[in-house]
Design an enzyme around this catalytic site. Structure first.
Site, PDB file in Angstrom:
ATOM      1  NE  ARG A  75      -4.374  -1.340  -4.213  1.00 36.77           N
ATOM      2  CZ  ARG A  75      -4.277  -2.021  -3.099  1.00 36.77           C
ATOM      3  NH1 ARG A  75      -3.632  -1.273  -2.205  1.00 36.77           N
ATOM      4  NH2 ARG A  75      -4.132  -3.023  -2.385  1.00 36.77           N
ATOM      5  CG  ASP A 134      -1.944  -0.905   1.148  1.00 36.63           C
ATOM      6  OD1 ASP A 134      -2.507  -2.148   0.197  1.00 36.63           O
ATOM      7  OD2 ASP A 134      -2.523  -1.145   2.071  1.00 36.63           O
TER       8      ASP A 134
HETATM    9  P1  FDA Z   1     -14.036   9.318  -4.325  1.00 35.91           P
HETATM   10  O1  FDA Z   1     -14.385   9.009  -2.622  1.00 35.91           O
HETATM   11  O2  FDA Z   1     -14.808  10.878  -5.017  1.00 35.91           O
HETATM   12  O3  FDA Z   1     -15.680   8.460  -4.035  1.00 35.91           O
HETATM   13  C1  FDA Z   1     -16.719   8.314  -5.325  1.00 35.91           C
HETATM   14  C2  FDA Z   1     -17.572   7.672  -4.183  1.00 35.91           C
HETATM   15  O4  FDA Z   1     -17.274   6.370  -3.995  1.00 35.91           O
HETATM   16  C3  FDA Z   1     -17.712   8.923  -3.208  1.00 35.91           C
HETATM   17  O5  FDA Z   1     -18.905   8.898  -3.433  1.00 35.91           O
HETATM   18  C4  FDA Z   1     -19.108   7.553  -2.241  1.00 35.91           C
HETATM   19  O6  FDA Z   1     -20.466   7.771  -2.933  1.00 35.91           O
HETATM   20  C5  FDA Z   1     -18.311   6.176  -2.152  1.00 35.91           C
HETATM   21  N1  FDA Z   1     -17.326   6.407  -1.501  1.00 35.91           N
HETATM   22  C6  FDA Z   1     -16.238   6.890  -1.303  1.00 35.91           C
HETATM   23  N2  FDA Z   1     -15.377   6.240   0.018  1.00 35.91           N
HETATM   24  C7  FDA Z   1     -16.334   6.596   0.833  1.00 35.91           C
HETATM   25  C8  FDA Z   1     -16.517   5.428   2.223  1.00 35.91           C
HETATM   26  N3  FDA Z   1     -14.802   5.331   2.589  1.00 35.91           N
HETATM   27  N4  FDA Z   1     -17.460   5.292   2.650  1.00 35.91           N
HETATM   28  C9  FDA Z   1     -18.505   4.967   1.770  1.00 35.91           C
HETATM   29  N5  FDA Z   1     -18.796   5.483   0.658  1.00 35.91           N
HETATM   30  C10 FDA Z   1     -17.581   5.802   0.053  1.00 35.91           C
HETATM   31  N6  FDA Z   1      -5.552   5.466  -0.737  1.00 35.91           N
HETATM   32  C11 FDA Z   1      -4.053   5.814  -0.774  1.00 35.91           C
HETATM   33  O7  FDA Z   1      -3.499   6.382  -0.474  1.00 35.91           O
HETATM   34  N7  FDA Z   1      -3.617   4.867  -0.382  1.00 35.91           N
HETATM   35  C12 FDA Z   1      -3.316   3.278  -1.070  1.00 35.91           C
HETATM   36  O8  FDA Z   1      -2.697   2.014  -0.544  1.00 35.91           O
HETATM   37  C13 FDA Z   1      -5.131   2.749  -1.207  1.00 35.91           C
HETATM   38  N8  FDA Z   1      -5.652   1.470  -1.018  1.00 35.91           N
HETATM   39  C14 FDA Z   1      -6.956   1.775  -1.397  1.00 35.91           C
HETATM   40  C15 FDA Z   1      -6.887   0.489  -2.157  1.00 35.91           C
HETATM   41  C16 FDA Z   1      -8.146  -0.264  -2.311  1.00 35.91           C
HETATM   42  C17 FDA Z   1      -8.534  -1.141  -3.500  1.00 35.91           C
HETATM   43  C18 FDA Z   1      -9.181   1.115  -3.281  1.00 35.91           C
HETATM   44  C19 FDA Z   1     -10.185   0.964  -3.676  1.00 35.91           C
HETATM   45  C20 FDA Z   1      -8.480   2.365  -2.247  1.00 35.91           C
HETATM   46  C21 FDA Z   1      -7.577   2.935  -1.828  1.00 35.91           C
HETATM   47  N9  FDA Z   1      -6.921   4.185  -1.563  1.00 35.91           N
HETATM   48  C22 FDA Z   1      -5.516   3.847  -0.797  1.00 35.91           C
HETATM   49  C23 FDA Z   1      -8.192   4.735  -1.038  1.00 35.91           C
HETATM   50  C24 FDA Z   1      -8.176   5.669  -1.852  1.00 35.91           C
HETATM   51  O9  FDA Z   1      -7.513   6.421  -2.626  1.00 35.91           O
HETATM   52  C25 FDA Z   1      -8.924   7.127  -2.276  1.00 35.91           C
HETATM   53  O10 FDA Z   1      -9.269   7.108  -0.658  1.00 35.91           O
HETATM   54  C26 FDA Z   1     -10.579   6.440  -1.960  1.00 35.91           C
HETATM   55  O11 FDA Z   1     -11.160   4.764  -2.558  1.00 35.91           O
HETATM   56  C27 FDA Z   1     -12.085   6.707  -2.319  1.00 35.91           C
HETATM   57  O12 FDA Z   1     -11.548   7.499  -3.544  1.00 35.91           O
HETATM   58  P2  FDA Z   1     -12.400   7.326  -4.904  1.00 35.91           P
HETATM   59  O13 FDA Z   1     -11.795   7.227  -6.000  1.00 35.91           O
HETATM   60  O14 FDA Z   1     -13.716   6.277  -4.512  1.00 35.91           O
HETATM   61  O15 FDA Z   1     -13.221   8.684  -4.978  1.00 35.91           O
END
Ligand code: FDA
Length: 307
Positions: free
Chosen positions: A176, A125
């Site tokens: 990732r 990560d």
């Molecule tokens: P965004 O934050 O815009 O979310 C899109 C939509 O998803 C939101 O509008 C909401 O509806 C929903 N949503 C998102 N998060 C939610 C929550 N917690 N609860 C409820 N609804 C939610 N980051 C990092 O810095 N280092 C890492 O190693 C990782 N590893 C990682 C693994 C995996 C498998 C994922 C999916 C994510 C990560 N992340 C991460 C976290 C990533 O950087 C990010 O913070 C979150 O995925 C939220 O970003 P989105 O791309 O989903 O967009």
């Protein structure tokens, strides 16, 4: 996010731990490996694969870092015994990065060797920006020592990320790609929502240009849609070239749609005793957080009055 939600997000660290724990149960499999295995078995039954993360970023000494490393050994054995379709994710701070680079690299190498013995794969990560250089350096060192079963994470919100993609290109890495959860100085991070999306897509295209395998890690409909479109445009293979990744407890229905449409989807399944920091980060991203906290507080008050 609405103003009230933003205010609550800033106050979250002041929310009592039991409330944080109650609200974050959806994001964490439980405190024991058995909890994670139960969740992974269910996900596998739904056609989803998984990555298991041992929560441990709150460790403070070498003994605890070593214990996390040994716990991963147990994870590989159990994945094998129960025939689960899951790899693992590790955080370098949990393996002792803040205690010493070499100590952490030794711990990571042990985990990677154990994984290889069981035909498994380890993804590192990415944590806050104070760890980015060390993480990419350690990833390169281990790959150059011949460890092929190792991947890394890049964060699209960092301004450096497209450059990092090109720097990694010679390794044909497994990456990732996520937006990145840590708040950094605007000097090194895009803060604007649209700019982060643009950087995500630029990084994704650069990764595919370098023939990297990509875990497209997002719950953002726009990015999922664009990733599908770009992959199709490039004639990429849904198994050889990329997969989607989502977090346990977030937008499960959207994941179901991806699976129904024939995509490979991996769910991030964290478990362990050190749940607090991970829970805070997830709650801070939840757009409905203010409502949840208000409801939980009211429920708590009603409960207390009813006794
Ligand atoms: P965004 O934050 O815009 O979310 C899109 C939509 O998803 C939101 O509008 C909401 O509806 C929903 N949503 C998102 N998060 C939610 C929550 N917690 N609860 C409820 N609804 C939610 N980051 C990092 O810095 N280092 C890492 O190693 C990782 N590893 C990682 C693994 C995996 C498998 C994922 C999916 C994510 C990560 N992340 C991460 C976290 C990533 O950087 C990010 O913070 C979150 O995925 C939220 O970003 P989105 O791309 O989903 O967009």
């Amino acid at each position: 996010m609405a103003l009230l939600d933003k205010a609550i997000v800033r106050l979250l660290p002041a929310v009592p731990r039991p409330v944080v724990q109650r609200l974050s149960t959806r994001y964490i499999a439980g405190s024991e490996l058995e909890d994670a295995c139960r969740v992974v078995k269910r996900l596998n039954g739904e056609g989803k694969i998984a990555t298991i993360d041992v929560l441990g970023e709150e460790i403070t000494n070498a003994r605890e870092a070593d214990a996390i490393g040994r716990e991963y050994q147990r994870v590989f054995e159990t994945i094998g015994e129960q025939a689960l379709d899951s790899n693992v994710s590790v955080k370098l701070t949990a393996l002792g990065l803040k205690l010493g680079y070499e100590l952490c690299r030794d711990n990571l190498e042990r985990v990677v060797v154990h994984a290889a013995e069981r035909g498994n794969f380890v993804r590192i990560d990415m944590e806050d920006a104070s760890t980015t250089d060390d993480t990419l350096r350690m990833y390169r060192e281990l790959r150059e020592r011949g460890h092929e079963n190792l991947g890394v994470v890049l964060q699209a919100s960092l301004r450096r990320t497209v450059d990092d993609v090109w720097d990694l290109a010679d390794l044909k890495p497994s990456v990732r790609l996520c937006k990145g959860i840590y708040v950094e100085s605007p000097a090194i991070q895009y803060r604007d929502y649209a700019a982060v999306r643009r950087s995500f897509l630029r990084s994704l295209e650069a990764l595919w240009e370098t023939e990297a395998y990509v875990g497209v890690a997002t719950h953002d409909d726009f990015l999922v849609h664009e990733a599908c479109r770009l992959a199709e445009e490039r004639g990429l293979d849904r198994y050889r070239d990329y997969e989607f990744q989502m977090l346990l407890g977030v937008r499960a229905q959207m994941g179901d749609v991806l699976v129904r449409n024939g995509h490979r989807l991996r769910i991030y399944v964290p478990y362990g005793q050190h749940w607090y920091r991970y829970s805070l980060r997830r709650l801070q991203e939840n757009p409905k957080i203010a409502g949840y906290i208000a409801a939980d507080t009211v429920k708590g008050l009603l409960g207390a009055n009813g006794r």
